[in-house]
Write a protein that holds these residues in place. Structure first.
Motif, PDB file in Angstrom:
ATOM      1  N   ALA A 132      -8.834   8.596 -44.558  1.00 23.77           N
ATOM      2  CA  ALA A 132      -7.694   9.201 -43.865  1.00 23.77           C
ATOM      3  C   ALA A 132      -6.397   8.465 -44.204  1.00 23.77           C
ATOM      4  CB  ALA A 132      -7.935   9.177 -42.352  1.00 23.77           C
ATOM      5  N   LYS A 133      -6.449   7.122 -44.191  1.00 25.54           N
ATOM      6  CA  LYS A 133      -5.248   6.332 -44.459  1.00 25.54           C
ATOM      7  C   LYS A 133      -4.774   6.539 -45.896  1.00 25.54           C
ATOM      8  CE  LYS A 133      -3.483   1.597 -44.298  1.00 25.54           C
ATOM      9  NZ  LYS A 133      -3.813   0.197 -43.992  1.00 25.54           N
ATOM     10  N   SER A 134      -5.704   6.476 -46.867  1.00 21.36           N
ATOM     11  CA  SER A 134      -5.318   6.645 -48.258  1.00 21.36           C
ATOM     12  C   SER A 134      -4.795   8.045 -48.520  1.00 21.36           C
ATOM     13  CB  SER A 134      -6.506   6.345 -49.179  1.00 21.36           C
ATOM     14  OG  SER A 134      -7.567   7.257 -48.938  1.00 21.36           O
ATOM     15  N   ALA A 135      -5.361   9.040 -47.859  1.00 18.83           N
ATOM     16  CA  ALA A 135      -4.916  10.426 -48.049  1.00 18.83           C
ATOM     17  C   ALA A 135      -3.475  10.604 -47.580  1.00 18.83           C
ATOM     18  CB  ALA A 135      -5.845  11.387 -47.312  1.00 18.83           C
TER      19      ALA A 135
ATOM     20  N   ARG B 104      -1.154   8.238 -47.328  1.00 18.95           N
ATOM     21  CA  ARG B 104      -0.261   7.520 -48.236  1.00 18.95           C
ATOM     22  C   ARG B 104      -0.078   8.294 -49.547  1.00 18.95           C
ATOM     23  NH1 ARG B 104      -1.070   1.420 -49.272  1.00 18.95           N
ATOM     24  NH2 ARG B 104       1.041   1.775 -50.041  1.00 18.95           N
ATOM     25  N   LEU B 105      -1.176   8.854 -50.030  1.00 17.41           N
ATOM     26  CA  LEU B 105      -1.085   9.604 -51.283  1.00 17.41           C
ATOM     27  C   LEU B 105      -0.239  10.857 -51.108  1.00 17.41           C
ATOM     28  CD1 LEU B 105      -4.736   9.215 -52.638  1.00 17.41           C
ATOM     29  CD2 LEU B 105      -2.654   8.557 -53.833  1.00 17.41           C
TER      30      LEU B 105
ATOM     31  N   LEU C 168      -5.956   9.832 -58.113  1.00 21.16           N
ATOM     32  CA  LEU C 168      -6.437   9.106 -56.932  1.00 21.16           C
ATOM     33  C   LEU C 168      -6.701  10.047 -55.767  1.00 21.16           C
ATOM     34  CD1 LEU C 168      -4.037   6.013 -57.041  1.00 21.16           C
ATOM     35  CD2 LEU C 168      -6.436   6.106 -57.726  1.00 21.16           C
ATOM     36  N   GLN C 169      -5.853  11.063 -55.598  1.00 21.40           N
ATOM     37  CA  GLN C 169      -6.021  12.009 -54.500  1.00 21.40           C
ATOM     38  C   GLN C 169      -7.331  12.783 -54.631  1.00 21.40           C
ATOM     39  OE1 GLN C 169      -3.250  15.346 -54.278  1.00 21.40           O
ATOM     40  NE2 GLN C 169      -2.855  14.842 -52.144  1.00 21.40           N
TER      41      GLN C 169
ATOM     42  N   GLY D 120      -6.900   0.914 -54.813  1.00 20.44           N
ATOM     43  CA  GLY D 120      -5.882   0.666 -53.800  1.00 20.44           C
ATOM     44  C   GLY D 120      -4.705  -0.114 -54.356  1.00 20.44           C
ATOM     45  N   GLU D 121      -4.997  -1.071 -55.253  1.00 14.36           N
ATOM     46  CA  GLU D 121      -3.917  -1.830 -55.884  1.00 14.36           C
ATOM     47  C   GLU D 121      -3.074  -0.920 -56.786  1.00 14.36           C
ATOM     48  OE1 GLU D 121      -5.624  -5.095 -57.937  1.00 14.36           O
ATOM     49  OE2 GLU D 121      -6.353  -6.101 -56.124  1.00 14.36           O
TER      50      GLU D 121
END
Length: 207
Positions: A138-141, A143-144, A177-178, A188-189
């Motif tokens: 959820a967090k990465s989505a 941000r992306l 990445l998405q 993540g980096e």
């Protein structure tokens, strides 16, 4: 030393005895032959095509000096200057043609390396995959999505050509990445690096 001077006088007398037209023909054929040979080698050999062409430039300048001396033997000073300049210009056009055949080495930009990082990441063995922590989906989505949205806004601005190319490559990386969903620490980096790059462009273009 005296022997060398004698050889030089013999060579000078031999050259001076030749008709002016013959000297010009020999010089022009020599110059044209060298460049024709170099052009043929560039077409047929990749090694020669990629080689430095500066020796040809030095050769052109040397031939120009010879042609100035020859022109001065048969022409008035004004004609000598005119025909020498014409020869030099023709030679530089040939040199420019040779340079066009030389491929240019373009250094890879940082954004290209970021894209390659995503595509060339080593695949982890299944039995050890649980040892790697991943970013929450959820967090990465979020941000992306946010990063891609900002990138799209930036691409609508009047950007410098290089900046536009960089942003297009960044968007490609973010899209990859998405699609992957859960991100590994390495991915993540990559996301952080691209996000920081986007922030710099936002400050640069006041978005």
């Amino acid at each position: 030393m005296e022997n060398f001077a004698e050889y030089f006088r013999i060579a000078y007398r031999a050259v001076s005895s030749l008709p002016f037209g013959t000297l010009m023909l020999i010089s022009l054929c020599s110059f044209g032959g060298v460049f024709a040979l170099a052009l043929a080698l560039c077409i047929l050999s990749k090694k020669v095509r990629r080689a430095d062409k500066k020796p040809l430039l030095f050769l052109l300048n040397a031939f120009t000096a010879v042609m100035v001396a020859l022109f001065s033997m048969g022409f008035q000073p004004e004609q000598t200057i005119f025909f020498s300049a014409l020869f030099w210009l023709a030679g530089y056009l040939l040199y420019g043609l040779m340079r066009l055949l030389t491929p240019r080495n373009r250094a890879a930009s940082p954004s290209i390396s970021r894209v390659n990082v995503v595509s060339s990441m080593p695949v982890r063995p299944p039995e050890r995959q649980e040892e790697y922590s991943s970013l929450p989906a959820a967090k990465s989505a979020v941000r992306l999505d946010h990063a891609i949205s900002i990138t799209d806004k930036l691409l609508l601005c009047r950007l410098a050509r290089t900046d536009r190319q960089e942003l297009e490559k960044i968007k490609t990386t973010l899209t990859v990445l998405q699609v992957k969903g859960n991100l590994s620490p390495q991915e993540g980096e990559v996301l952080n690096d691209n996000f920081n790059a986007i922030l710099k462009y936002m400050a640069k273009y006041n978005v």
